[in-house]
Design a protein around this motif. Structure first.
Motif, mmCIF file in Angstrom:
data_model
loop_
_atom_site.group_PDB
_atom_site.id
_atom_site.type_symbol
_atom_site.label_atom_id
_atom_site.label_comp_id
_atom_site.label_asym_id
_atom_site.label_seq_id
_atom_site.Cartn_x
_atom_site.Cartn_y
_atom_site.Cartn_z
ATOM 1 N N ARG A 142 -4.559 4.434 1.192
ATOM 2 C CA ARG A 142 -4.578 4.713 2.408
ATOM 3 C C ARG A 142 -5.377 5.911 2.587
ATOM 4 N NH1 ARG A 142 -3.650 8.094 6.338
ATOM 5 N NH2 ARG A 142 -2.812 7.463 8.315
ATOM 6 N N GLY A 143 -6.483 6.035 3.135
ATOM 7 C CA GLY A 143 -7.392 7.167 3.499
ATOM 8 C C GLY A 143 -6.772 8.245 4.105
ATOM 9 N N ILE A 144 -7.179 9.540 3.769
ATOM 10 C CA ILE A 144 -6.613 10.842 4.563
ATOM 11 C C ILE A 144 -7.851 11.140 5.461
ATOM 12 C CG2 ILE A 144 -5.977 13.016 4.162
ATOM 13 C CD1 ILE A 144 -4.306 11.506 2.600
ATOM 14 N N ALA A 145 -7.754 11.486 6.565
ATOM 15 C CA ALA A 145 -8.653 11.666 7.702
ATOM 16 C C ALA A 145 -8.540 13.214 7.891
ATOM 17 C CB ALA A 145 -8.519 10.908 8.830
ATOM 18 N N MET A 187 0.714 -1.210 0.021
ATOM 19 C CA MET A 187 -0.079 -0.074 -0.095
ATOM 20 C C MET A 187 0.851 1.342 -0.136
ATOM 21 S SD MET A 187 -3.045 1.159 2.516
ATOM 22 C CE MET A 187 -3.534 -0.482 2.921
ATOM 23 N N THR A 188 0.679 2.300 -0.786
ATOM 24 C CA THR A 188 1.182 3.278 -0.953
ATOM 25 C C THR A 188 0.729 4.574 0.022
ATOM 26 O OG1 THR A 188 -0.083 4.418 -2.662
ATOM 27 C CG2 THR A 188 1.848 3.069 -3.309
ATOM 28 N N THR A 189 1.955 5.363 0.392
ATOM 29 C CA THR A 189 1.602 6.447 1.419
ATOM 30 C C THR A 189 0.972 7.736 0.615
ATOM 31 O OG1 THR A 189 2.814 5.440 3.116
ATOM 32 C CG2 THR A 189 2.200 7.796 3.355
ATOM 33 N N PRO A 190 0.020 8.281 0.833
ATOM 34 C CA PRO A 190 -0.561 9.717 0.332
ATOM 35 C C PRO A 190 0.426 10.528 0.271
ATOM 36 C CG PRO A 190 -2.327 8.808 1.121
ATOM 37 C CD PRO A 190 -1.123 8.033 1.734
ATOM 38 N N SER A 191 0.950 11.401 -0.781
ATOM 39 C CA SER A 191 1.720 12.550 -0.816
ATOM 40 C C SER A 191 1.208 13.924 -1.287
ATOM 41 C CB SER A 191 3.138 12.273 -1.360
ATOM 42 O OG SER A 191 2.760 12.089 -2.865
ATOM 43 N N ILE A 192 1.721 14.839 -0.860
ATOM 44 C CA ILE A 192 1.347 16.215 -1.432
ATOM 45 C C ILE A 192 1.930 16.289 -2.857
ATOM 46 C CG2 ILE A 192 1.776 18.636 -1.202
ATOM 47 C CD1 ILE A 192 1.662 18.265 1.847
ATOM 48 N N ALA A 193 0.992 16.649 -3.769
ATOM 49 C CA ALA A 193 1.067 16.936 -5.108
ATOM 50 C C ALA A 193 1.297 18.574 -5.280
ATOM 51 C CB ALA A 193 -0.097 16.445 -5.955
ATOM 52 N N TRP A 233 5.784 15.851 4.628
ATOM 53 C CA TRP A 233 4.455 15.416 5.205
ATOM 54 C C TRP A 233 4.035 14.007 4.798
ATOM 55 C CZ3 TRP A 233 0.195 13.672 2.768
ATOM 56 C CH2 TRP A 233 -1.127 13.802 3.493
ATOM 57 N N ARG A 234 3.428 13.440 5.763
ATOM 58 C CA ARG A 234 2.961 12.293 5.888
ATOM 59 C C ARG A 234 1.609 12.103 6.591
ATOM 60 N NH1 ARG A 234 5.861 12.295 2.403
ATOM 61 N NH2 ARG A 234 7.819 10.968 1.854
ATOM 62 N N PRO A 235 0.663 11.404 6.253
ATOM 63 C CA PRO A 235 -0.693 11.565 6.710
ATOM 64 C C PRO A 235 -0.559 11.225 8.331
ATOM 65 C CG PRO A 235 -0.897 10.303 4.800
ATOM 66 C CD PRO A 235 0.516 10.445 4.959
ATOM 67 N N GLY A 236 -1.094 11.880 9.078
ATOM 68 C CA GLY A 236 -1.158 11.809 10.762
ATOM 69 C C GLY A 236 0.072 12.469 11.293
ATOM 70 N N VAL A 261 -3.620 16.679 -2.330
ATOM 71 C CA VAL A 261 -2.909 15.379 -1.934
ATOM 72 C C VAL A 261 -3.238 14.362 -2.984
ATOM 73 C CG1 VAL A 261 -3.331 13.578 -0.281
ATOM 74 C CG2 VAL A 261 -3.330 15.933 0.588
ATOM 75 N N ASP A 262 -2.133 13.598 -3.394
ATOM 76 C CA ASP A 262 -2.317 12.702 -4.230
ATOM 77 C C ASP A 262 -2.319 11.201 -3.477
ATOM 78 O OD1 ASP A 262 -1.695 10.535 -6.245
ATOM 79 O OD2 ASP A 262 -0.040 11.563 -7.021
ATOM 80 N N ALA A 263 -3.409 10.601 -3.466
ATOM 81 C CA ALA A 263 -3.867 9.444 -2.715
ATOM 82 C C ALA A 263 -2.851 8.238 -3.263
ATOM 83 C CB ALA A 263 -5.144 8.935 -2.793
ATOM 84 N N TRP A 264 -2.461 8.284 -4.154
ATOM 85 C CA TRP A 264 -1.610 7.432 -4.884
ATOM 86 C C TRP A 264 0.020 7.335 -4.298
ATOM 87 C CZ3 TRP A 264 -3.381 6.485 -10.331
ATOM 88 C CH2 TRP A 264 -4.689 6.308 -10.441
ATOM 89 N N GLY A 265 0.368 8.548 -3.831
ATOM 90 C CA GLY A 265 1.564 8.578 -3.533
ATOM 91 C C GLY A 265 2.575 8.975 -4.578
ATOM 92 N N LYS A 266 3.937 9.247 -4.159
ATOM 93 C CA LYS A 266 4.958 9.386 -5.260
ATOM 94 C C LYS A 266 5.045 8.384 -6.037
ATOM 95 C CE LYS A 266 7.408 12.775 -2.086
ATOM 96 N NZ LYS A 266 7.091 12.776 -0.834
#
Length: 171
Positions: free
Chosen positions: A101-104, A1-7, A164-167, A89-94
């Motif tokens: 992985r959802g963003i809360a 699973m990828t970690t979302p990132s800032i686009a 930045w990473r979620p949470g 935010v790019d939910a698919w990550g870099k």
């Protein structure tokens, strides 16, 4: 699973004028990415306005403004002076892989606080004149473009977007 990132991070002035737009990988590779993200940020302004009319809102964190598609979503924060921070935010990550992985709500709070701190530091700089970045100043020809050019500010925005990473509560 990828970690979302800032686009993309967009700093938008109180007159709805773009002050700074920063793109992050993998979105920096596409030749028209800057224009496309500028359109996305511009489209989010109506949602900022609608949320601002909600008089019950005391929190600066406006949460998710809109889901662009299954990959991109725009999140917003508005300062007391009307400056707006928008983070795409790019939910698919870099890596660009589907793995959601959802963003809360609150996941971007640390990033927004860091952006606001960077912006406050910029305003404290005696050589930075915020009025030079208004549409009126740009139209009069007194300034060229109205974008924030402070190296320190630009580097701090870039740092926030990269780490930045979620949470994360502190960025």
């Amino acid at each position: 699973m990828t970690t979302p990132s800032i686009a993309c991070i967009g700093i938008i002035g109180k007159h709805d004028n773009p002050l700074h737009i920063a793109l992050f990988p993998p979105h920096t590779n596409h030749p028209s990415a800057h224009l496309e993200f500028s359109f996305l940020l511009n489209a989010s302004l109506d949602i900022f306005d609608a949320r601002a009319r909600d008089r019950n809102r005391v929190d600066q964190d406006l949460g998710m403004l809109q889901a662009v598609d299954e990959r991109l979503s725009i999140w917003g924060w508005e300062t007391g002076t009307g400056t707006r921070f928008a983070v795409v935010v790019d939910a698919w990550g870099k890596a660009g892989n589907k793995g959601l992985r959802g963003i809360a709500d609150g996941d971007l709070r640390g990033a927004f606080k860091a952006l606001q701190t960077a912006y406050i530091r910029l305003l404290q700089n005696p050589f930075y004149v915020p009025d030079e970045h208004t549409p009126m100043a740009v139209a009069s020809g007194r300034v060229n473009g109205g974008q924030i050019t402070s190296k320190r500010f630009v580097e701090e925005v870039r740092r926030i977007g990269k780490v930045w990473r979620p949470g994360m509560s502190v960025v």
